[in-house]
Motif scaffolding. Structure first.
Motif, PDB file in Angstrom:
ATOM      1  N   GLY B  30       0.822  -0.614  -0.102  1.00  0.00           N
ATOM      2  CA  GLY B  30      -0.203  -0.321   0.014  1.00  0.00           C
ATOM      3  C   GLY B  30       0.780   1.467   0.275  1.00  0.00           C
ATOM      4  N   PHE B  31       0.389   2.356   0.313  1.00  0.00           N
ATOM      5  CA  PHE B  31       1.115   3.571   0.365  1.00  0.00           C
ATOM      6  C   PHE B  31       1.535   4.160   1.569  1.00  0.00           C
ATOM      7  CE2 PHE B  31       0.689   6.358  -4.329  1.00  0.00           C
ATOM      8  CZ  PHE B  31      -0.438   5.277  -4.438  1.00  0.00           C
ATOM      9  N   PRO B  32       2.880   4.161   2.007  1.00  0.00           N
ATOM     10  CA  PRO B  32       3.192   4.514   3.466  1.00  0.00           C
ATOM     11  C   PRO B  32       2.247   4.998   3.461  1.00  0.00           C
ATOM     12  CG  PRO B  32       5.042   4.496   1.599  1.00  0.00           C
ATOM     13  CD  PRO B  32       3.868   4.744   0.623  1.00  0.00           C
ATOM     14  N   ALA B  33       2.301   5.461   5.205  1.00  0.00           N
ATOM     15  CA  ALA B  33       1.411   6.189   6.066  1.00  0.00           C
ATOM     16  C   ALA B  33       2.330   7.828   6.396  1.00  0.00           C
ATOM     17  CB  ALA B  33       1.030   5.359   6.970  1.00  0.00           C
ATOM     18  N   ASN B  34       1.721   8.894   5.415  1.00  0.00           N
ATOM     19  CA  ASN B  34       2.477   9.887   6.353  1.00  0.00           C
ATOM     20  C   ASN B  34       3.258  10.410   5.307  1.00  0.00           C
ATOM     21  OD1 ASN B  34       1.180  10.082   8.650  1.00  0.00           O
ATOM     22  ND2 ASN B  34       2.918   9.037   9.588  1.00  0.00           N
ATOM     23  N   SER B  35       2.738   9.784   3.865  1.00  0.00           N
ATOM     24  CA  SER B  35       2.953  10.562   2.699  1.00  0.00           C
ATOM     25  C   SER B  35       2.793  11.521   1.715  1.00  0.00           C
ATOM     26  CB  SER B  35       4.132   8.915   1.720  1.00  0.00           C
ATOM     27  OG  SER B  35       2.813   8.115   1.489  1.00  0.00           O
ATOM     28  N   ILE B  36       3.395  11.537   0.559  1.00  0.00           N
ATOM     29  CA  ILE B  36       2.877  12.396  -0.384  1.00  0.00           C
ATOM     30  C   ILE B  36       3.192  12.155  -1.238  1.00  0.00           C
ATOM     31  CG2 ILE B  36       3.002  14.825  -1.037  1.00  0.00           C
ATOM     32  CD1 ILE B  36       4.473  15.837   1.405  1.00  0.00           C
ATOM     33  N   ALA B 188       7.046  14.863  -3.859  1.00  0.00           N
ATOM     34  CA  ALA B 188       6.091  13.718  -3.779  1.00  0.00           C
ATOM     35  C   ALA B 188       7.574  12.967  -2.949  1.00  0.00           C
ATOM     36  CB  ALA B 188       5.757  13.286  -4.894  1.00  0.00           C
ATOM     37  N   ASP B 189       6.444  11.747  -1.997  1.00  0.00           N
ATOM     38  CA  ASP B 189       7.242  10.501  -2.042  1.00  0.00           C
ATOM     39  C   ASP B 189       7.107   9.640  -3.030  1.00  0.00           C
ATOM     40  OD1 ASP B 189       6.168  11.928   1.190  1.00  0.00           O
ATOM     41  OD2 ASP B 189       8.227  11.944   0.573  1.00  0.00           O
ATOM     42  N   GLY B 190       5.820   9.774  -3.368  1.00  0.00           N
ATOM     43  CA  GLY B 190       5.707   9.092  -4.480  1.00  0.00           C
ATOM     44  C   GLY B 190       4.948   8.674  -6.111  1.00  0.00           C
ATOM     45  N   GLU B 204      -5.993  -0.692 -24.395  1.00  0.00           N
ATOM     46  CA  GLU B 204      -4.825  -1.765 -22.617  1.00  0.00           C
ATOM     47  C   GLU B 204      -5.239  -0.543 -21.845  1.00  0.00           C
ATOM     48  OE1 GLU B 204      -4.001  -6.001 -24.907  1.00  0.00           O
ATOM     49  OE2 GLU B 204      -2.168  -4.524 -23.685  1.00  0.00           O
ATOM     50  N   ARG B 205      -4.947  -0.492 -20.489  1.00  0.00           N
ATOM     51  CA  ARG B 205      -4.237   0.279 -19.844  1.00  0.00           C
ATOM     52  C   ARG B 205      -3.518  -0.274 -18.572  1.00  0.00           C
ATOM     53  NH1 ARG B 205      -8.938   4.338 -18.255  1.00  0.00           N
ATOM     54  NH2 ARG B 205     -10.475   3.967 -20.073  1.00  0.00           N
ATOM     55  N   TYR B 206      -2.647   0.328 -18.727  1.00  0.00           N
ATOM     56  CA  TYR B 206      -1.454  -0.038 -17.631  1.00  0.00           C
ATOM     57  C   TYR B 206      -1.182   1.333 -16.165  1.00  0.00           C
ATOM     58  CZ  TYR B 206      -0.294  -2.900 -21.591  1.00  0.00           C
ATOM     59  OH  TYR B 206      -0.394  -4.089 -22.568  1.00  0.00           O
ATOM     60  N   LEU B 207      -0.715   0.232 -15.368  1.00  0.00           N
ATOM     61  CA  LEU B 207      -0.093   1.743 -14.315  1.00  0.00           C
ATOM     62  C   LEU B 207       1.151   1.064 -13.694  1.00  0.00           C
ATOM     63  CD1 LEU B 207      -0.262   0.266 -11.248  1.00  0.00           C
ATOM     64  CD2 LEU B 207      -2.595   0.260 -11.620  1.00  0.00           C
ATOM     65  N   ARG B 208       1.679   2.637 -13.485  1.00  0.00           N
ATOM     66  CA  ARG B 208       3.384   1.931 -13.723  1.00  0.00           C
ATOM     67  C   ARG B 208       3.734   2.739 -11.901  1.00  0.00           C
ATOM     68  NH1 ARG B 208       7.966   4.501 -16.414  1.00  0.00           N
ATOM     69  NH2 ARG B 208       6.481   6.601 -18.243  1.00  0.00           N
ATOM     70  N   VAL B 209       4.688   2.276 -11.094  1.00  0.00           N
ATOM     71  CA  VAL B 209       4.891   3.159  -9.875  1.00  0.00           C
ATOM     72  C   VAL B 209       6.154   3.910 -10.106  1.00  0.00           C
ATOM     73  CG1 VAL B 209       5.997   3.077  -7.664  1.00  0.00           C
ATOM     74  CG2 VAL B 209       4.268   1.803  -7.921  1.00  0.00           C
ATOM     75  N   LEU B 210       6.294   4.883 -10.360  1.00  0.00           N
ATOM     76  CA  LEU B 210       7.419   5.483 -10.750  1.00  0.00           C
ATOM     77  C   LEU B 210       8.253   5.986  -9.814  1.00  0.00           C
ATOM     78  CD1 LEU B 210       6.315   8.699 -13.189  1.00  0.00           C
ATOM     79  CD2 LEU B 210       7.222   6.324 -14.371  1.00  0.00           C
ATOM     80  N   LYS B 211       7.741   6.438  -8.222  1.00  0.00           N
ATOM     81  CA  LYS B 211       8.931   6.124  -7.472  1.00  0.00           C
ATOM     82  C   LYS B 211       7.629   5.726  -6.310  1.00  0.00           C
ATOM     83  CE  LYS B 211      11.044  10.651  -4.782  1.00  0.00           C
ATOM     84  NZ  LYS B 211      10.706  11.752  -5.354  1.00  0.00           N
ATOM     85  N   LEU B 212       8.317   5.099  -4.978  1.00  0.00           N
ATOM     86  CA  LEU B 212       7.446   5.300  -3.430  1.00  0.00           C
ATOM     87  C   LEU B 212       8.601   4.853  -2.678  1.00  0.00           C
ATOM     88  CD1 LEU B 212       4.326   4.739  -3.348  1.00  0.00           C
ATOM     89  CD2 LEU B 212       5.182   2.531  -2.971  1.00  0.00           C
ATOM     90  N   ARG B 213       9.670   5.414  -1.936  1.00  0.00           N
ATOM     91  CA  ARG B 213      10.642   6.023  -1.255  1.00  0.00           C
ATOM     92  C   ARG B 213       9.748   5.086   0.422  1.00  0.00           C
ATOM     93  NH1 ARG B 213      10.471  12.300  -0.834  1.00  0.00           N
ATOM     94  NH2 ARG B 213      12.384  12.835  -2.046  1.00  0.00           N
ATOM     95  N   GLY B 214      11.079   4.759   0.304  1.00  0.00           N
ATOM     96  CA  GLY B 214      10.878   3.037   1.603  1.00  0.00           C
ATOM     97  C   GLY B 214       9.844   2.184   1.095  1.00  0.00           C
TER      98      GLY B 214
END
Lengths: 138, 467
Positions: B30-36, B188-190, B204-214
């Protein structure tokens, strides 16, 4: 000697904090909860203030200038005059062990969750018969 | 004096769920709590739906509220109106104040970007929000005099959001070239990007994570669909982490065809993969089905995946082998059918794995992998998927059969796929005048002293016979 309130009877909290956003939020939440609030931006100023005004609680970040929060805590606890002040270390650092060694009464990590901080302060004040706990924080 | 160490309250989560288990897994929980975090993508990409599903998944009636702030793009009323068409919508969450929708539009129009931080500070002081969403954040650039002004505002904004225990989501129609320019990306942290590619007549739909600290997030493009449940996400299939040693099982599994078992010196290794190649009508589907049905007789649940015969056509084929379809289903026969017109490889593979895990499948037949070529936007991705798929079967000791139609115009799949297969069986139709004869030959069988001869294959009322 314990910490004592002023004539108005409000429990007093001294925050040692540089961050302007945190200061604004702390002033708001603790003011709303019925505390008298004051601030110091560095540890040395906080020590002088504490010796002069004897707040009920000092809430300090570790990473502050001139005298870090842990050194501040040690000095407050070493001085008979200020020993009765409850010290909460409220820091970005995960340093509960070091806070314990410095004599802190409580340790919390940032970021600010007002109910948690208010609840901690309330518990500490309950241990001090002379302290007047604000009704709004009940 | 013993210190009072205040533990994190149950309300202070380490991770914020998105409401979708697969997306949570992609994000490392999931997304880290307290992140932007920034959710970015063109209009219609699904970023608002993702955010809304997230807030409904996290809203608690007795807890700190979630605040959704609209800015200068879609009116608040429109967002709430369309929100109600989703299954995750829960009116109670709005009625009880667990989710609060507010508009910043008027403030931003009147006072520009200078309105944002004071307004957010006021919201924090009065609402104590656990999660804050700002939609659209990119639109705020339209009322900013300059990028340096925006940067200064963001410095204050990130300071405020960092000071308080809240998780923030900034939504925007950003393009890739704006990531290195707009200052919100620096704070941004994520960052999660949602996109869509046109493939023939469908998207066709795609998602990708470009950044997600920690976070130990899964890189790469992950397919998804938009449904009434929100996003249905299909994590990119990667090769499993193989254990340093896994037990080498000497036991061989029967293919269901005695003659073929004999050619394979007893059958297929558990976890082995057979490639059945041959032209149309040579017997591939029947052989693949018989392989699965043999497993059922041995108490091994099986999954038959196909893209050519619809369920009714398949039922007829099974019944022509003398098998009671309902009885077979009771014994653990499962089907996965996907229309070749609407194939999305990622969704097929994720559904395949879900079925394998949930039903404890031990035998899988994929009929025919050549159909996946037509649906693939990227052949390299397809080959990587097939490789990873076979590796997963090996680790899970799942025996598999994949069919591949050969003949004119059927494409260059043989090379990459045959390398991965433990056994290659070639089925052919030999025509001599007016007679046609079906044949079978074991072309390859790793680690097996197999019979190289071409054998006759007959399809009878009780299945395939090889002599």
């Amino acid at each position: 000697m314990g910490a004592g309130g002023r004539g108005d009877g409000l429990a007093r909290v001294l925050f040692v904090e540089r961050d302007p956003h945190l200061r604004a939020l702390e002033a708001h939440f603790f003011g709303e909860a019925g505390y008298a609030v004051e601030f110091a931006a560095d540890g040395q100023a906080a020590l002088e203030r504490a010796r002069a005004s004897l707040p009920d609680v000092v809430i300090t970040e570790i990473l502050v200038a001139k005298l870090d929060g842990l050194a501040l805590c040690r000095q407050l606890k070493a001085d008979e005059k200020t020993r009765g002040i409850a010290v909460v270390v409220f820091s970005i650092l995960a340093s509960s062990a070091r806070a314990n060694e410095a004599g802190a009464d409580a340790f919390l990590m940032k970021p600010l969750a007002e109910q948690r901080l208010l609840g901690t302060v309330r518990k500490l004040l309950e241990k001090r018969p002379a302290a007047k706990i604000p009704e709004q924080s009940l | 004096m013993s210190i009072v160490e205040v533990p994190n309250e149950p309300d202070t989560l380490t991770r914020i769920t998105t409401g979708n288990a697969q997306l949570d897994a992609i994000l490392g929980g999931g997304f880290p709590a307290n992140s932007i975090n920034i959710l970015m993508g063109e209009p219609g990409s699904g970023k608002t739906i993702l955010a809304e599903h997230l807030i409904f998944a996290n809203a608690r009636i007795a807890g700190r509220p979630i605040v959704y702030l609209t800015t200068l793009s879609e009116p608040l009323e429109k967002i709430v109106r369309y929100l109600q068409s989703f299954d995750f919508f829960d009116e109670d969450r709005l009625a009880t104040g667990a989710i609060i929708y507010e508009s910043l539009g008027a403030d931003l129009e009147a006072n520009g970007i200078a309105a944002l931080v004071p307004r957010l500070e006021e919201i924090i002081k009065t609402r104590s929000p656990r999660i804050v969403v700002i939609d659209s954040f990119k639109a705020i650039h339209d009322v900013s005099p300059s990028l340096p002004d925006m940067r200064r505002m963001l410095y204050q904004l990130s300071g405020l959001l960092t000071a308080y225990e809240t998780t923030a989501f900034l939504i925007g129609e950003y393009s890739d070239d704006q990531v290195s320019v707009f200052p919100e990306f620096a704070v941004a942290d994520g960052m999660v990007e949602l996109a869509r590619k046109k493939l023939g007549t469908r998207d066709e739909r795609y998602l990708r994570v470009l950044k997600l600290r920690g976070s130990n997030y899964q890189e790469g493009l992950h397919a998804f669909r938009i449904t009434t449940d929100g996003l249905d996400v299909f994590p990119r299939l990667t090769s499993p982490v193989l254990p340093l040693s896994y037990p080498f099982n000497e036991a061989r599994l029967s293919t269901g065809i005695a003659g073929l078992d004999k050619m394979l010196d007893g059958g297929l290794w558990a976890g082995g993969a057979i490639l059945l190649e041959g032209e149309s009508g040579a017997g591939k589907t029947t052989l693949a089905l018989q392989f699965i049905l043999e497993g059922l007789q041995r108490g091994e649940p099986g999954l038959y995946v196909n893209f050519q015969e619809n369920p009714i056509q398949l039922a007829r084929t099974i019944q022509s082998l003398g098998i009671d379809l309902e009885d077979a289903k009771r014994k653990g026969l499962h089907f996965l059918y996907a229309s070749p017109v609407e194939l999305q490889i990622d969704s097929i593979l994720v559904t395949l794995f879900r079925t394998i895990e949930e039903q404890k499948v031990k035998r899988v037949a994929v009929d025919a992998i050549g159909d996946l070529v037509g649906a693939a936007t990227d052949l390299t991705r397809l080959y990587n998927y097939l490789y990873a798929l076979v590796q997963h079967f090996v680790v899970r000791r799942i025996a598999s059969v994949m069919t591949l139609e050969t003949g004119p115009g059927r494409g260059p799949m043989i090379g990459p796929v045959s390398v991965q297969s433990d056994v290659i069986v070639r089925l052919q139709l030999e025509r001599h005048g007016n007679t046609t004869r079906r044949t079978l030959q074991v072309v390859k069988a790793r680690g097996t002293n197999h019979d190289l001869d071409v054998k006759d294959l007959r399809i009878t009322s009780s299945g395939i016979e090889v002599t």
